[in-house]
Design a protein around this motif. Structure first.
Motif, PDB file in Angstrom:
ATOM      1  N   MET A  39       0.818  -1.053   0.182  1.00  0.00           N
ATOM      2  CA  MET A  39       0.013   0.087   0.068  1.00  0.00           C
ATOM      3  C   MET A  39       0.778   1.148  -0.129  1.00  0.00           C
ATOM      4  O   MET A  39       0.564   2.303  -0.520  1.00  0.00           O
ATOM      5  CB  MET A  39      -0.957  -0.014   1.252  1.00  0.00           C
ATOM      6  N   ALA A  40       2.036   1.211   0.760  1.00  0.00           N
ATOM      7  CA  ALA A  40       2.858   2.238   0.628  1.00  0.00           C
ATOM      8  C   ALA A  40       3.763   2.324  -0.561  1.00  0.00           C
ATOM      9  O   ALA A  40       4.854   3.071  -0.466  1.00  0.00           O
ATOM     10  CB  ALA A  40       3.839   2.098   1.938  1.00  0.00           C
ATOM     11  N   GLY A  41       3.421   1.676  -1.492  1.00  0.00           N
ATOM     12  CA  GLY A  41       4.410   1.584  -2.738  1.00  0.00           C
ATOM     13  C   GLY A  41       5.635   0.881  -2.573  1.00  0.00           C
ATOM     14  O   GLY A  41       6.372   1.047  -3.523  1.00  0.00           O
ATOM     15  N   ARG A  42       5.743   0.095  -1.658  1.00  0.00           N
ATOM     16  CA  ARG A  42       7.275  -0.538  -1.338  1.00  0.00           C
ATOM     17  C   ARG A  42       6.965  -2.028  -1.821  1.00  0.00           C
ATOM     18  O   ARG A  42       6.102  -2.589  -2.251  1.00  0.00           O
ATOM     19  CB  ARG A  42       7.630  -0.561  -0.280  1.00  0.00           C
ATOM     20  N   ASP A  43       8.346  -2.580  -2.285  1.00  0.00           N
ATOM     21  CA  ASP A  43       8.646  -3.986  -2.954  1.00  0.00           C
ATOM     22  C   ASP A  43       8.426  -4.855  -1.679  1.00  0.00           C
ATOM     23  O   ASP A  43       8.921  -4.529  -0.701  1.00  0.00           O
ATOM     24  CB  ASP A  43       9.711  -4.054  -3.385  1.00  0.00           C
ATOM     25  N   ALA A  44       8.126  -6.317  -1.829  1.00  0.00           N
ATOM     26  CA  ALA A  44       8.105  -7.118  -0.736  1.00  0.00           C
ATOM     27  C   ALA A  44       8.622  -8.695  -1.256  1.00  0.00           C
ATOM     28  O   ALA A  44       8.189  -8.876  -2.568  1.00  0.00           O
ATOM     29  CB  ALA A  44       6.837  -7.306  -0.131  1.00  0.00           C
ATOM     30  N   LEU A  45       9.157  -9.063  -0.433  1.00  0.00           N
ATOM     31  CA  LEU A  45       9.572 -10.720  -0.801  1.00  0.00           C
ATOM     32  C   LEU A  45       9.122 -11.558   0.201  1.00  0.00           C
ATOM     33  O   LEU A  45       9.254 -11.404   1.503  1.00  0.00           O
ATOM     34  CB  LEU A  45      10.866 -10.703  -0.905  1.00  0.00           C
ATOM     35  N   VAL A  46       7.932 -12.453  -0.038  1.00  0.00           N
ATOM     36  CA  VAL A  46       7.354 -13.271   0.766  1.00  0.00           C
ATOM     37  C   VAL A  46       7.682 -14.691   0.647  1.00  0.00           C
ATOM     38  O   VAL A  46       7.544 -15.127  -0.381  1.00  0.00           O
ATOM     39  CB  VAL A  46       5.832 -12.821   0.747  1.00  0.00           C
ATOM     40  N   LEU A  47       8.042 -15.224   1.791  1.00  0.00           N
ATOM     41  CA  LEU A  47       8.349 -16.695   1.832  1.00  0.00           C
ATOM     42  C   LEU A  47       7.245 -17.404   3.047  1.00  0.00           C
ATOM     43  O   LEU A  47       7.432 -16.893   4.204  1.00  0.00           O
ATOM     44  CB  LEU A  47       9.831 -16.995   2.492  1.00  0.00           C
ATOM     45  N   MET A  48       6.521 -17.900   2.489  1.00  0.00           N
ATOM     46  CA  MET A  48       5.458 -18.808   3.401  1.00  0.00           C
ATOM     47  C   MET A  48       5.118 -20.136   3.055  1.00  0.00           C
ATOM     48  O   MET A  48       5.103 -20.294   1.637  1.00  0.00           O
ATOM     49  CB  MET A  48       3.943 -17.764   3.032  1.00  0.00           C
ATOM     50  N   PRO A  49       4.868 -20.956   4.023  1.00  0.00           N
ATOM     51  CA  PRO A  49       4.425 -22.297   3.284  1.00  0.00           C
ATOM     52  C   PRO A  49       3.371 -22.418   2.571  1.00  0.00           C
ATOM     53  O   PRO A  49       2.369 -21.448   2.823  1.00  0.00           O
ATOM     54  CB  PRO A  49       4.674 -23.252   4.589  1.00  0.00           C
ATOM     55  N   THR A  50       3.152 -23.719   1.891  1.00  0.00           N
ATOM     56  CA  THR A  50       1.966 -23.877   1.228  1.00  0.00           C
ATOM     57  C   THR A  50       0.662 -23.589   2.088  1.00  0.00           C
ATOM     58  O   THR A  50       0.590 -24.023   3.265  1.00  0.00           O
ATOM     59  CB  THR A  50       1.880 -25.204   0.482  1.00  0.00           C
ATOM     60  N   GLY A  51      -0.382 -22.962   1.707  1.00  0.00           N
ATOM     61  CA  GLY A  51      -1.533 -23.029   2.681  1.00  0.00           C
ATOM     62  C   GLY A  51      -1.417 -21.612   3.668  1.00  0.00           C
ATOM     63  O   GLY A  51      -2.051 -21.684   4.533  1.00  0.00           O
ATOM     64  N   GLY A  52      -0.256 -21.009   3.575  1.00  0.00           N
ATOM     65  CA  GLY A  52       0.002 -19.776   4.761  1.00  0.00           C
ATOM     66  C   GLY A  52      -0.891 -18.803   4.238  1.00  0.00           C
ATOM     67  O   GLY A  52      -1.033 -17.977   5.101  1.00  0.00           O
ATOM     68  N   GLY A  53      -1.371 -18.629   3.072  1.00  0.00           N
ATOM     69  CA  GLY A  53      -2.349 -17.459   2.721  1.00  0.00           C
ATOM     70  C   GLY A  53      -1.498 -16.511   1.895  1.00  0.00           C
ATOM     71  O   GLY A  53      -1.600 -15.082   1.987  1.00  0.00           O
ATOM     72  N   LYS A  54      -0.593 -16.963   0.844  1.00  0.00           N
ATOM     73  CA  LYS A  54       0.146 -15.858   0.099  1.00  0.00           C
ATOM     74  C   LYS A  54      -0.790 -14.978  -0.885  1.00  0.00           C
ATOM     75  O   LYS A  54      -0.533 -13.947  -0.927  1.00  0.00           O
ATOM     76  CB  LYS A  54       1.300 -16.591  -0.792  1.00  0.00           C
ATOM     77  N   SER A  55      -1.982 -15.698  -1.383  1.00  0.00           N
ATOM     78  CA  SER A  55      -2.589 -15.294  -2.358  1.00  0.00           C
ATOM     79  C   SER A  55      -3.283 -13.421  -1.854  1.00  0.00           C
ATOM     80  O   SER A  55      -3.140 -12.674  -2.389  1.00  0.00           O
ATOM     81  CB  SER A  55      -3.728 -15.695  -2.979  1.00  0.00           C
ATOM     82  N   LEU A  56      -3.840 -13.706  -0.636  1.00  0.00           N
ATOM     83  CA  LEU A  56      -4.310 -12.367  -0.120  1.00  0.00           C
ATOM     84  C   LEU A  56      -3.280 -11.293  -0.068  1.00  0.00           C
ATOM     85  O   LEU A  56      -3.680 -10.020  -0.086  1.00  0.00           O
ATOM     86  CB  LEU A  56      -4.998 -12.633   1.244  1.00  0.00           C
ATOM     87  N   CYS A  57      -2.035 -11.690   0.080  1.00  0.00           N
ATOM     88  CA  CYS A  57      -1.012 -10.711   0.092  1.00  0.00           C
ATOM     89  C   CYS A  57      -0.927  -9.793  -1.075  1.00  0.00           C
ATOM     90  O   CYS A  57      -0.627  -8.496  -0.906  1.00  0.00           O
ATOM     91  CB  CYS A  57       0.450 -11.346   0.460  1.00  0.00           C
ATOM     92  N   TYR A  58      -1.303 -10.452  -2.046  1.00  0.00           N
ATOM     93  CA  TYR A  58      -1.335  -9.350  -3.460  1.00  0.00           C
ATOM     94  C   TYR A  58      -2.753  -9.138  -3.858  1.00  0.00           C
ATOM     95  O   TYR A  58      -2.871  -8.097  -4.437  1.00  0.00           O
ATOM     96  CB  TYR A  58      -0.479  -9.986  -4.437  1.00  0.00           C
TER      97      TYR A  58
END
Ligand code: ADP
Ligand code: ZN
Length: 609
Positions: A39-58
């Motif tokens: 939201m603040a316009g910055r980049d992110a690198l996300v490491l999360m296990p399967t099922g962790g809920g990555k999709s909502l992050c973007y």
């Protein structure tokens, strides 16, 4: 399922979107922080296990920020499922790939340029076409999400050359924030993603790789088919799952046999025609309670959230492979089981595969080390999850309470004397006979082979009658795993190693795992998905599932696109009678209430009398 989006411009805080579009109340783990970063316009690198809920992050920042979010995903097959699920939630989502007809693609492009699209899924090769890049330049973009970001790693199994060129996004779209996501745990891959995608300024979010909802169980093969059947009958009736076998022939046999036992089982391996594979994959996704029996060719790109179990009928060749394959269970966070059955033959077979492989000596050495780590995991008597996570450099402070060794601590016994007897019998018979023969000699058999080689005359003949042949096989396997014995050659002859010396000199003792009692556990566990339902709830649960299946068929989507199991369970426990009450159940958002609410309320009301 194209219908007008319920998502509107007046509803634009991430929390609003979480509640109204996705029907959830709270962010999970680092989701809120990841979303704030974008939201603040910055980049992110996300490491999360399967099922962790990555999709909502973007997905959420893509909706909350002005413009369309572009999702880059390597798997064309998955895009359709993801887009369908978003559309069911009222999000204006689309994908562009080679399967999309020209006219339809034009409509999507026009929607993008007119600000009428929230999320657009693209394969990397499509994105990198100059035409597509030009199109994106003319559109307003909210973010780029690079899914399965480990595909940039040339050392990984999923390397995709196109991914290497994705660093051009940074140059061509300097003001569009980027988020890269992966479920691959190791540090080297993470560093590689950051460099190759030019994510130097990105905030890193590294989650624990634990999958607490997966129960890990590893058992010795006794009668593998019977063990599998018992597991399925007692715990997994009506559930979807994957059964992995090493060979194509075994895949076919096992699937056929499961069908005879009354299950719906479909084979899947690289030797089947592409059309058959696609059909079996489709049925696995669309129907309920389908079991796929597969070689490792099945899995990549299976995004089904409600896989309740993964069973291995053969030993995986590394801990990495085991973790990845078992990780396909329980993406929805519901209780799931990973069952591995292994035996002495597996140890021998995989060992021989390593030895006869084409690779260099160094390569073989690494493969051997991987196999040994896997065997170590099978033989430990402490918590499996702690050992697994330690393998990925993560420390779990307490035993997990949800693996076989935690639930039923294995019994050990002092096998020093038995080991000494076995080792000296191997030595006296000349270090060239297989386990079966050595055990015959130990148990005092007078069969033809024993007499032919004069082994009935040896001092070790008949010194091992205190253990059954099966118990002796357990001893042999464990001594092989611990490196006291080697298995060699075409006849799988046993040979002593250097490690034997202290044991034979009486300077070392060995504790081995006792074989589990023969008598099967009689108690029947309920299916994992129905785990915390009372028997009285079951009719309602089944009726809700039937309702979901019917709606899914009507709309031509998999059942989980309508509602996940967790949402149906929420309905069973809350018993909502009104639309407002139904909206309070986790997983019910505005759009799904609109589309499916009345059908489920009718079922719920039937059961309220
Ligand atoms: P991943 O892509 O990391 O494997 P998903 O994004 O598919 O995981 O999410 C896994 C499951 O968790 C999905 O069923 C999703 O709907 C659910 N989920 C994700 N975030 C939340 C949340 N904040 N609250 C409740 N459920 C969630
Ligand atoms: Zn444990």
């Amino acid at each position: 399922m194209g219908s007008p989006a319920v998502y509107s411009a007046t509803m634009n805080s991430p929390q609003d979107i979480l509640e109204h579009v996705f029907g959830y109340t709270q962010f999970r783990g680092p989701q809120a922080e990841v979303i704030d970063t974008l939201m603040a316009g910055r980049d992110a690198l996300v490491l999360m296990p399967t099922g962790g809920g990555k999709s909502l992050c973007y997905q959420i920042p893509a909706l909350a920020r002005p413009g369309c979010g572009v999702v880059i995903s390597p798997l064309i097959a998955l895009m359709q499922d993801q887009v369908e699920a978003l559309q069911a939630a009222g999000v204006r989502a689309a994908f562009l790939n080679s399967s999309v007809a020209f006219d339809e693609a034009q409509d999507i492009e026009s929607a993008l340029l007119h600000g009428e699209l929230d999320l657009l899924y693209l394969a990397p090769e499509r994105l990198l076409q100059p035409r597509t890049l030009g199109l994106l330049q003319r559109a307003q973009l909210s973010l780029f999400a690079i899914d399965e970001a480990h595909c940039v790693s040339q050392w990984g199994h999923d390397f995709r050359a196109d991914y290497l060129q994705l660093n051009c996004l940074h140059e061509q779209f300097p003001n569009v924030p980027r988020i890269a996501l992966t479920a691959t745990a190791d540090q080297r891959t993470r560093a590689e993603i950051a460099t190759r995608l030019d994510l130097g300024d990105a905030r890193h979010f590294v989650s624990s790789f634990d999958r607490p909802n997966i129960q890990y169980r590893i058992a010795q093969k006794d009668n593998a088919r019977r063990q599998l059947l018992q597991f399925l009958q007692a715990e997994q009736q009506g559930n979807a799952g994957i059964v992995y076998c090493l060979s194509r022939a075994k895949v076919e046999n096992t699937a056929e046999w499961l069908n005879q036992q009354g299950f719906t089982a479909l084979p899947y391996h690289a030797g089947l025609p592409a059309a058959t594979r696609a059909e079996h994959q489709r049925r696995f996704l669309r129907e309920e309670g389908v079991i796929v029996v597969a070689t490792i060719a099945f899995g990549m790109g299976i995004d089904k959230p409600d896989v309740r179990f993964v069973a291995h009928m053969d030993l995986p060749k590394s801990v990495e492979a085991y973790y990845q394959e078992t990780g396909r269970a329980g993406r929805d966070g519901e209780p799931s089981t990973a069952l591995l059955l292994y035996g002495f033959e597996d140890v021998v077979k995989l060992g021989q595969m390593v030895e006869s492989s084409e690779g260099s000596e160094e390569h073989k050495r690494q493969e051997r080390a991987r196999l040994n780590a896997m065997l170590g995991l099978c033989e430990i008597t402490s918590c499996r999850r702690q050992a697994l996570l330690r393998y990925f450099a993560e420390e779990l402070p307490e035993p997990c309470g949800n693996c076989d060794t935690c639930l039923e601590p294995p019994q050990t016994w002092d096998a020093t004397e038995a080991a000494a007897k076995l080792l000296s019998c191997v030595y006296r018979t000349g270090q060239r006979f297989g386990a079966a023969h050595v055990i015959d000699v130990l148990r005092g058999s007078e069969n033809e082979k024993v007499r032919k080689f004069g082994h009935d005359q040896l001092s070790t003949h008949g010194i091992g009658t205190e253990l059954s042949a099966n118990e002796w096989r357990g001893v042999v396997r464990q001594l092989v795993v611990r490196g006291y014995l080697e298995v060699e050659g075409e006849f799988q002859g046993l040979r002593l190693t250097e490690a034997c010396r202290p044991l034979l000199r009486g300077e070392e003792t060995v504790q081995l795992r006792k074989l589990p009692p023969k008598a099967a556990r009689a108690e029947t566990r309920r299916s994992a998905a129905a785990a915390d339902l009372t028997p009285a709830d079951e009719p309602l649960w089944n009726a809700l599932r039937a309702c979901r299946k019917q709606l899914a068929d009507e709309h031509g989507v998999p059942p989980y696109v309508v509602f996940h199991d967790a949402t149906l369970r929420g309905m069973v426990s809350a018993r909502p009678q009104t639309r407002e009450e139904l909206l309070g159940v986790s997983g019910v958002g505005d759009s799904k209430l609109e589309r499916f609410g009345d059908a489920f309320l009718a079922v719920l009301r039937d059961f309220s009398e």
